[in-house]
Design a protein around this motif. Structure first.
Motif, PDB file in Angstrom:
ATOM      1  N   LEU A  46       0.848  -1.185   0.000  1.00  0.00           N
ATOM      2  CA  LEU A  46       0.000   0.000   0.000  1.00  0.00           C
ATOM      3  C   LEU A  46       0.889   1.242   0.000  1.00  0.00           C
ATOM      4  O   LEU A  46       2.031   1.199   0.474  1.00  0.00           O
ATOM      5  N   ARG A 117      -5.341   4.868   0.692  1.00  0.00           N
ATOM      6  CA  ARG A 117      -5.952   3.889  -0.217  1.00  0.00           C
ATOM      7  C   ARG A 117      -6.746   4.622  -1.286  1.00  0.00           C
ATOM      8  O   ARG A 117      -7.440   5.600  -0.984  1.00  0.00           O
ATOM      9  N   SER A 119      -9.450   4.100  -2.481  1.00  0.00           N
ATOM     10  CA  SER A 119     -10.887   4.181  -2.187  1.00  0.00           C
ATOM     11  C   SER A 119     -11.234   5.406  -1.336  1.00  0.00           C
ATOM     12  O   SER A 119     -12.400   5.753  -1.188  1.00  0.00           O
ATOM     13  N   SER A 142       0.181   6.461  -6.330  1.00  0.00           N
ATOM     14  CA  SER A 142      -1.000   5.613  -6.216  1.00  0.00           C
ATOM     15  C   SER A 142      -2.249   6.397  -6.629  1.00  0.00           C
ATOM     16  O   SER A 142      -3.147   5.881  -7.313  1.00  0.00           O
TER      17      SER A 142
END
Ligand SMILES: Cc1cc2nc3c(=O)[nH]c(=O)nc-3n(C[C@H](O)[C@H](O)[C@H](O)COP(=O)(O)OP(=O)(O)OC[C@H]3O[C@@H](n4cnc5c(N)ncnc54)[C@H](O)[C@@H]3O)c2cc1C
Lengths: 250, 197
Positions: A46, A117, A119, A142
């Motif tokens: 991550l 993340r 999301s 990311s």
């Protein structure tokens, strides 16, 4: 393994040391470089996680240090970026000695808290000092790779214009990322802000306001993180939304 | 099966039997916490022990200082691999605090101002093994090191010595605290290198 560990161990384990092979290195600053490794079995990480790096001398002596991961996502590629601490044991080796083809060991990914993340939809404020950019870079990458439209802002404090890690990548226009550079010792020519350490006024002027309730990630040397985190709280940011990673040192 | 790192010789060659495996000595006092440092006025400070049946025992700052205060000289070990020898602290033993509290359970969750938590077996808090510490090196404990008061459990990795301690809550079974939910070991013995899951 103790009885307690067997009984209560949560479902995921960090596991064994992986052998990584250096694929390439890139000089980023006069004191630091990035290192790309191929780590079979790594399996991805991550954005924001770190790895333990282990070096072994021919007589068996070992040294282990933590390094944030500049890359994120699936796969067995891992990018680190290390700043040389002149009297240090491990960082001068990583910055000056290590070459493509060399092997070293990594364990991880570690840490499930200082992470972003794809999301997550709220605005994200990143504040980094020096090599503290590393886990924030993973978040920026990311963010870009996932096509996230969450607004991202970065405040990046470096000593001089030469001391920026990932300069060209950060200078590449990105509609979802707003970068503010801060210089502590020497500025580019004609730069409006005199060289000085990050202060509350810088955060107030350039960071997302507390009223927007952004997720905030602060990373760098201990003193930097301590100052910035205190300023953020003084500016009304909820301490629960301010995540910090301290690299140690002054 | 460690691989040899070409050209690496390392620096600290002497083996020190006082140093747990994988640790290196530092003279500094590094700061590691998950978020901003809370600012807690001792006038508002309170420490509590909560039992399973919801009984709560509390101490104000003055009440804590009225208890027998001990000097503690000890080594400390951080999971990030630094150790510091011969640190000196002052605080109140958990034995003293538990003297009037009949334990209801075997496990304890430490709760901090700021929301941090960490789990410890009760037996690791008793028997002269743990303190509520409020002085370091002859000075009031700095906020960044957990002041006004922190838990001090020197025989475990230092993340168990919760900064800005607020309460201990007894639990019938072991539950993971903050770092334990985020990848760290449930117990944290430095001599067994119980770092991660
Ligand atoms: C979670 C985590 C992630 C990290 N990620 C990175 C990263 O991405 N890039 C990176 O370059 N470093 C990172 N660090 C710091 C890194 O782990 C080492 O501490 C650093 O490289 C120095 O190691 P060394 O062996 O060269 O020096 P050592 O031999 O360990 O240290 C020598 C002395 O320097 C002090 N010191 C250690 N680090 C610093 C520092 N940064 N500034 C000032 N003094 C220091 C020590 O306390 C010691 O007294 C991270 C640390 C942590 C805890």
């Amino acid at each position: 393994m103790t009885e307690r560990e067997t009984r209560d161990a949560p479902p995921h384990r960090v596991g064994l040391w992986h052998v990584g092979v250096v694929v390439s290195t890139n000089t980023e600053t006069p004191t630091g470089r990035s290192i790309v490794l191929d780590v079979p079995g790594w399996g991805g990480n991550l954005a924001g996680q770190h790895a333990d790096v282990r070096l072994t001398a021919p007589d068996g002596y070992q040294a282990v240090r933590s390094y944030s991961i500049a890359s994120a996502g699936d796969g067995d590629r891992v990018e680190l970026a290390v700043d040389r601490f002149p009297t240090g044991e491990v960082s001068p080796y990583l910055v000056d000695e290590l070459q493509p083809g060399d092997e070293l060991e990594l364990r991880g990914p570690l840490g499930g808290w200082f992470v972003w993340r794809p999301s997550q939809t709220e605005s994200v404020q990143l504040i980094g000092g020096g090599s503290g950019i590393v886990p924030l870079m993973a978040m920026i990458r990311s963010h870009t790779a996932s096509g996230s439209t969450a607004p991202f802002r970065l405040l990046y404090s470096v000593r001089t214009p030469d001391d920026a890690f990932f300069r060209s990548e950060l200078d590449t226009p990105n509609p979802h990322l707003d970068v503010t550079w801060l210089y502590t010792r020497r500025t580019p020519d004609g730069w409006p802000r005199p060289a000085s350490r990050i202060a509350l006024a810088d955060i107030e002027a350039s960071a997302f306001a507390a009223s927007l309730a952004p997720a905030v990630f602060v990373c760098g040397p201990t003193g930097f993180v301590e100052t910035v985190a205190n300023d953020l709280v003084a500016l009304g940011h909820d301490p629960q939304r301010v995540k910090t990673e301290r690299f140690g040192g002054a | 099966m460690a691989v040899i790192s070409r050209g690496f010789t390392g620096r600290s060659r002497e083996h020190n039997p006082e140093l747990p495996p994988g640790q290196y000595l530092t003279a500094d006092f590094p700061v590691l916490s998950a978020g901003p440092t809370p600012d807690i006025d001792t006038a508002d400070w309170q420490f509590g022990i909560r039992k399973d049946d919801a009984t709560l025992h509390t101490w104000t700052w003055d009440e804590l200082h009225a208890l027998p205060i001990e000097d503690i000289d000890t080594d400390i070990h951080c999971v990030t691999r630094w150790s510091k020898f011969g640190t000196s602290w002052r605080g109140v033993s958990l034995d003293t605090l538990f003297a009037g509290v009949e334990p209801s359970d075997e496990y304890v969750m430490a709760h901090s101002y700021g929301g941090y938590t960490t789990n410890v077996p009760l037996e690791d808090l008793l028997g002269g093994k743990a303190w509520i510490a409020f002085e370091f090196d002859g000075e009031p404990l700095d906020p960044e090191h957990g002041g006004p008061a922190r838990l001090l459990i020197p025989h475990l990795y230092f993340w168990k010595s919760a900064k800005w301690i607020r309460s201990l809550e007894m639990m019938p079974s072991d539950e993971p605290g903050f770092w334990e939910q985020n990848g760290y070991n449930m117990y944290g013995d430095p001599w067994l290198e119980q770092r991660y899951w």
